[in-house]
Design an enzyme around this catalytic site. Structure first.
Site, PDB file in Angstrom:
ATOM      1  CG  ASP A 106      -0.122  -0.258   2.521  1.00 22.72           C
ATOM      2  OD1 ASP A 106       1.099  -0.020   2.521  1.00 22.72           O
ATOM      3  OD2 ASP A 106      -0.727  -0.704   3.519  1.00 22.72           O
TER       4      ASP A 106
ATOM      5  CD  GLU B 117       0.751  -6.539   3.269  1.00 25.30           C
ATOM      6  OE1 GLU B 117       0.657  -5.302   3.220  1.00 25.30           O
ATOM      7  OE2 GLU B 117       1.632  -7.111   3.930  1.00 25.30           O
TER       8      GLU B 117
ATOM      9  CD  GLU C   6       0.455   4.419   4.567  1.00 21.18           C
ATOM     10  OE1 GLU C   6      -0.482   5.116   5.044  1.00 21.18           O
ATOM     11  OE2 GLU C   6       1.650   4.714   4.724  1.00 21.18           O
TER      12      GLU C   6
ATOM     13  CG  HIS D 281       6.681   4.531   9.680  1.00 24.17           C
ATOM     14  ND1 HIS D 281       5.825   4.707   8.619  1.00 24.17           N
ATOM     15  CD2 HIS D 281       6.611   3.216   9.980  1.00 24.17           C
ATOM     16  CE1 HIS D 281       5.281   3.545   8.287  1.00 24.17           C
ATOM     17  NE2 HIS D 281       5.733   2.624   9.105  1.00 24.17           N
TER      18      HIS D 281
ATOM     19  NE  ARG E  62       3.515  10.193   4.002  1.00 16.48           N
ATOM     20  CZ  ARG E  62       4.182  11.109   3.337  1.00 16.48           C
ATOM     21  NH1 ARG E  62       3.708  12.333   3.226  1.00 16.48           N
ATOM     22  NH2 ARG E  62       5.321  10.831   2.749  1.00 16.48           N
TER      23      ARG E  62
ATOM     24  CG  HIS F 118      11.077   5.931   9.397  1.00 16.69           C
ATOM     25  ND1 HIS F 118      11.352   6.834   8.403  1.00 16.69           N
ATOM     26  CD2 HIS F 118      10.379   4.927   8.805  1.00 16.69           C
ATOM     27  CE1 HIS F 118      10.852   6.395   7.256  1.00 16.69           C
ATOM     28  NE2 HIS F 118      10.248   5.232   7.480  1.00 16.69           N
TER      29      HIS F 118
END
Ligand code: UD1
Ligand code: UDP
Length: 383
Positions: A99, A121, A135, A211, A213, A244
């Site tokens: 994604d 996936e 995503e 991480h 967003r 990250h």
């Protein structure tokens, strides 16, 4: 006989980890399949360490990453770069994973060239357009362009059926992340890193990654403040936090957790030490998708720093708990697991709803079967 041309397209660390078993399996059928690998390199260092570990040499590398890249940067650079590669190679089918923005751009580029798309996936959903962002829409848009869906679980398959995708286009394969994990975690593994080697894993070690967003800014700051309170209050608690590479994440981590005793901030770890570290710590706090799948297989409780998850299976099994990012929630939930051994025991039963280590085999078998290169249709993965 012409070989079937299969091109894998990916760009970030988790896609590489989860696509590596598929590439290695495709390469076993070199009499029937010509495999090419194209990376956008949406991630650079975090991608390269995975390629090195699994000894994958991309045929094409778009090297698109720039510091502070936006969604527009990634989408446009990936799309334009992939246009040329697809024109040159003319694959019969491309495979994208999951994604990310590379996933969506890869599927769109293939569609513009009228090339078939296989989605590894496929079918994970939260039902919330902005969580995770971007995503959820990346995977929905990819699904609209996909010809062969490789759903990791039955739940994922049901999501696709609900969206009107026909049953014969869906194969339930298990998640390739478990294939990668089984190849990587070993009881006798020794860390080359002095810090990780020197840790006493009988202590209460918490592993943290963040991480997402939608968590940037205040939500992450709240999480870090809660972690700070935990180490200040419990002298036997130690935190290992591979941070990250994204500067937006790093800056806040350093502000809240920099220079604290028993808080070890490190660069992202390579997959091999990271996976082996997961198997040794007491507790994991994360907003990662992949970690939510791996940790349950290792019997490690996971507190998920998100309000939604597209991976309900381990939540239902009791190994994963969705706690969000509020200070009190993070502090209280972590404290409970650190102090209440009955609660801890309940959450640390190893469960394996995501895969059995042969997902890549099923995916490649499904491709061969679809293109009439094998008579054997793979049996679905049953969790
Ligand atoms: C991306 C994916 C996300 C996935 C995550 C896995 C998108 C929009 N986001 O988010 O779905 O869960 O990867 O980690 O597709 N950087 C480096 N070196 C690296 C990697 C990143 O320096 O090897 C820095 C760069 O400054 C880069 C920034 O991190 O601009 C952000 O990378 P990006 O891929 O845009 O977003 P992620 O948060 O990593
Ligand atoms: N991972 C890693 N090193 C780290 C942190 C995570 O190798 O320092 C691995 C982890 O085992 C998992 C994957 O990276 O397989 C998850 O990546 P990430 O959390 O970046 O992305 P997501 O899964 O959320 O898309």
């Amino acid at each position: 006989m012409e070989k079937l041309k299969v091109m894998t397209i990916f760009g970030t660390r988790p896609e590489a980890i989860k696509m590596a078993p598929v590439i290695l399996e495709l390469e076993k059928f070199s009499d029937k399949i010509q495999t090419t690998v194209a990376v956008t390199a949406q991630h650079r260092e975090m991608l390269d360490q995975v390629l090195k570990l699994f000894k994958i040499r991309p045929n094409y590398d778009l090297n698109i990453m720039s510091a502070g890249q936006t969604l527009f940067d990634i989408t446009s650079r990936a799309l334009l770069g992939l246009n040329k590669i697809l024109e040159e190679v003319k694959p019969d089918i491309i495979l994208v994973h999951g994604d990310t923005t590379t996933t969506f751009a890869g599927a769109l580029a293939a569609y513009y060239h009228q090339i078939s798309v296989g989605h590894v996936e496929a079918g994970l959903r939260t039902g919330n357009k902005f969580s995770p962002y971007p995503e959820e829409m990346n995977r929905k848009l990819t699904a609209a362009l996909t010809d062969l869906n490789f759903a990791p679980t039955d739940t994922a398959k049901k999501n696709l059926l609900r969206e009107g995708i026909s049953d014969e286009k869906i194969f339930v394969t298990g998640n390739t992340v478990i294939d990668a994990l089984y190849k990587t975690v070993r009881n006798d593994f020794t860390f080359s890193d002095e810090l990780l080697n020197g840790i006493d894993y009988d202590k209460k070690i918490i592993l943290v990654t963040t991480h997402r967003r939608e968590n940037w800014g205040e939500p992450l700051r709240n999480v870090y403040k809660a972690l700070k309170k935990l180490v200040e209050e419990f002298s036997d608690v130690e935190i290992i936090f591979p941070v990250h590479k994204n500067p937006i994440v790093r800056d806040v981590v350093n502000e809240e957790l920099g220079n604290l005793p028993r808080v070890h901030l490190t660069d992202p770890l390579d997959y091999e030490p990271f996976a082996n570290l997961m198997s040794r710590v007491k507790l994991i706090l994360t907003d990662s998708g992949g970690v939510q799948e791996e940790a349950p297989a290792l019997g490690k409780p996971v507190l998920v720093l998100r309000d939604t998850t597209e991976r309900p299976e381990a939540v239902n099994a009791g190994t994963v708990k969705l706690i969000g990012t509020e200070f009190e929630k993070v502090y209280e939930n972590a404290k409970l697991l650190l102090t209440d051994s009955a609660e801890y025991k309940k959450m640390s039963e190893a469960v394996n709803p995501y895969g059995d280590g042969i997902a890549a085999k099923r995916i490649v078998q499904a491709i061969l079967w679809t293109y009439k290169l094998s008579d054997e249709k793979p049996a679905p993965f049953n969790s």
